[in-house]
Scaffold this active site. Structure first.
Site, mmCIF file in Angstrom:
data_model
loop_
_atom_site.group_PDB
_atom_site.id
_atom_site.type_symbol
_atom_site.label_atom_id
_atom_site.label_comp_id
_atom_site.label_asym_id
_atom_site.label_seq_id
_atom_site.Cartn_x
_atom_site.Cartn_y
_atom_site.Cartn_z
ATOM 1 C CD GLU A 80 -24.637 10.213 -37.102
ATOM 2 O OE1 GLU A 80 -24.073 10.002 -38.173
ATOM 3 O OE2 GLU A 80 -24.222 11.053 -36.280
ATOM 4 C CG ASN A 88 -21.535 15.628 -36.669
ATOM 5 O OD1 ASN A 88 -22.065 16.289 -37.579
ATOM 6 N ND2 ASN A 88 -20.233 15.432 -36.602
ATOM 7 C CB THR A 125 -46.852 7.738 -47.657
ATOM 8 O OG1 THR A 125 -47.283 8.492 -48.783
ATOM 9 C CG2 THR A 125 -47.926 7.795 -46.573
ATOM 10 C CB SER A 146 -16.892 18.010 -37.401
ATOM 11 O OG SER A 146 -15.820 17.873 -38.313
ATOM 12 C CE LYS A 165 -21.359 17.961 -40.067
ATOM 13 N NZ LYS A 165 -21.204 16.627 -40.605
#
Ligand code: ARG
Length: 457
Positions: free
Chosen positions: A290, A285, A155, A277, A283
């Site tokens: 997203e 991603n 929380t 990337s 990377k």
């Protein structure tokens, strides 16, 4: 180019005006519904003796051949035809001659366009409901497969209490269950026949709207002609329900972004659903997650577009209403795609239970359970809370976890602590005790999964 409505005009339409008012490149998508609606309309006209059976047969044959032409990619959608309704009617007349000119008897484009959109949205909503069920199945499978995995519950994004990973996943399942019910509910209001109200006032012919409704599988016929051609709230409702759905999916997507980061490492997303990337070679991603999160922006925007389009708009039909289709189609497509890819993303992710267990081992997340232990030994909860608060302070200072403490250390804080505290705070026991309805007790979560599996199949 002669317009079907051109009788009262002396001059021809300005090219800019034609381009500005045309909707055909957007609403051509409705062609199959437009044709199905026209076939039903012609059938009803014959049944009501407004046109002859022979005329209706000719019209229907013409419409069917136009459908084939469109499906074969041979139909040219011309800007000069304005919209899909005009394009098809014009083609029909060119194909079968003057009989084709009878099709638009007792009908206006104002009720026709609503018929097309309602048929379209009915079918799409049914598909979306199936799409949600499909995603729910994925969640149920992931929940069942990982029933032993314990994760830190948060929380305020702070460690709170241990919970079952499955319990967490099932939280999304139940959100989707409500979303599905919301779509089903608004489907009921979409599934109403608008055809037969004419431009706005009703029509001068003995049309049998209930008959048309039966042909097109509408359980209801609209009740007020003015309302019928003015109404777009079934679309707004769909867009609102879609917004809630996409909001839920954006929260799940956000968890996946977080969980797949090096800070969490709770899940590993499949290579197939990640991208690299262009500059940083290391990377991987979580672009899909997203974008699921990001698409919510335009879905809310589409809802706002329609609410604004309708705000203060006088009854009944106004050309503004033509702008309803772009946002609607965009939402339908985005929701369908998002449901499908979310399912794949979740289905193919790896759950890293060890990393979750490591966080739990250091999280002091058994604190509430220790307070409850003292309550069981007769200490009022507020006092117990304070005692455990002091114990937490001690642990933080000593860089220790509850499991590292000796009984003597516990007893510095309360004489009520006994040897049984050690088994009491075992994570599996903390979980087992959460058997209040809806809690994370494993037997309960599993029973919930089983119940929902049954319900879904
Ligand atoms: N293309 C129009 C729309 O989508 C169809 C209805 C046009 N009606 C009219 N009276 N111009 O709204």
């Amino acid at each position: 180019m002669k317009k079907l409505w051109g009788g009262r005009f002396k001059g021809s339409t300005n090219k800019q005006c034609e381009d500005y008012t045309a909707s055909i490149q957007v609403d051509k998508r409705l062609y199959a519904y437009d044709i199905a609606g026209s076939i039903a309309h012609a059938t009803m006209l014959a049944k009501s003796r407004i046109i002859s059976k022979k005329e209706a047969a000719g019209i229907k044959a013409g419409l069917k051949s136009i459908l084939k032409e469109i499906e074969a990619g041979k139909f040219i959608f011309k800007q000069t035809d304005e919209d899909i309704h005009m394009a098809i009617e014009k083609k029909l007349i060119a194909k079968i001659g003057p009989v084709g000119e009878k099709l638009h008897t007792a009908r206006s484009r104002n009720d026709q366009v609503l018929l097309d959109v309602r048929l379209f949205l009915r079918s799409e909503t049914e598909d979306i409901i199936k799409g949600i069920a499909q995603l729910q199945k994925v969640l149920l499978n992931v929940a069942e497969k990982n029933i032993k995995v314990v994760m830190p519950g948060y929380t305020h994004m702070q460690h709170a209490q241990p919970i079952l990973f499955s319990h967490y996943i099932m939280a999304y399942y139940y959100m989707l269950k409500r979303d599905k019910a919301r779509f089903a509910e608004c489907l009921g209001r979409t599934n109403v026949l608008p055809l037969g109200v004419g431009a706005l006032a009703g029509v001068n012919y003995p049309v049998r709207r209930e008959f048309t409704a039966k042909l097109l599988n509408f359980p209801k016929v609209s009740e007020n002609s003015v309302d019928t051609v003015s109404d777009r709230d079934f679309i707004i409702e769909f867009l609102a329900v879609s917004s809630i759905l996409i909001m839920h999916l954006s929260r799940l997507a956000e968890e996946l972004v977080l969980w797949s980061s090096s800070e969490f490492e709770f899940v590993e997303l499949a290579d197939a659903f990640c991208t690299g990337s262009s500059i940083m070679p290391q990377k991987k991603n979580p672009d899909v997650a997203e974008l699921i999160r990001g698409k919510s922006g335009k879905i809310y925007g589409n809802l706002m577009a329609l609410l604004t389009l309708l705000k203060g708009l006088p009854l009944s039909y106004n050309r503004d209403l033509q702008e309803d289709k772009g946002p609607l189609f965009d939402t339908v497509d985005t929701v369908n795609d998002t449901l499908a890819i979310t399912g794949e993303l979740v289905r193919t992710m790896k759950v890293c239970s060890n990393n979750m267990a490591q966080k739990i081992a250091k999280g002091l997340m058994e604190a509430t359970d220790i307070a409850d232990y003292l309550v069981l030994k007769g200490i009022p909860f507020r006092q117990a809370h304070f005692v455990v608060g002091s114990l937490v302070k001690y642990c933080l200072e000593q860089h220790k976890d509850f499991h590292d403490l000796k009984l003597a250390e516990y007893r510095q804080f309360s004489p009520k602590f006994n040897q049984d505290i050690f088994s009491f705070i075992k994570i599996e026991n903390c979980l087992k005790r959460k058997k209040s309805t809806g809690g994370t007790a494993p037997l309960q979560v599993l029973a919930g999964i089983k119940k929902e599996q049954k319900e879904l199949s």
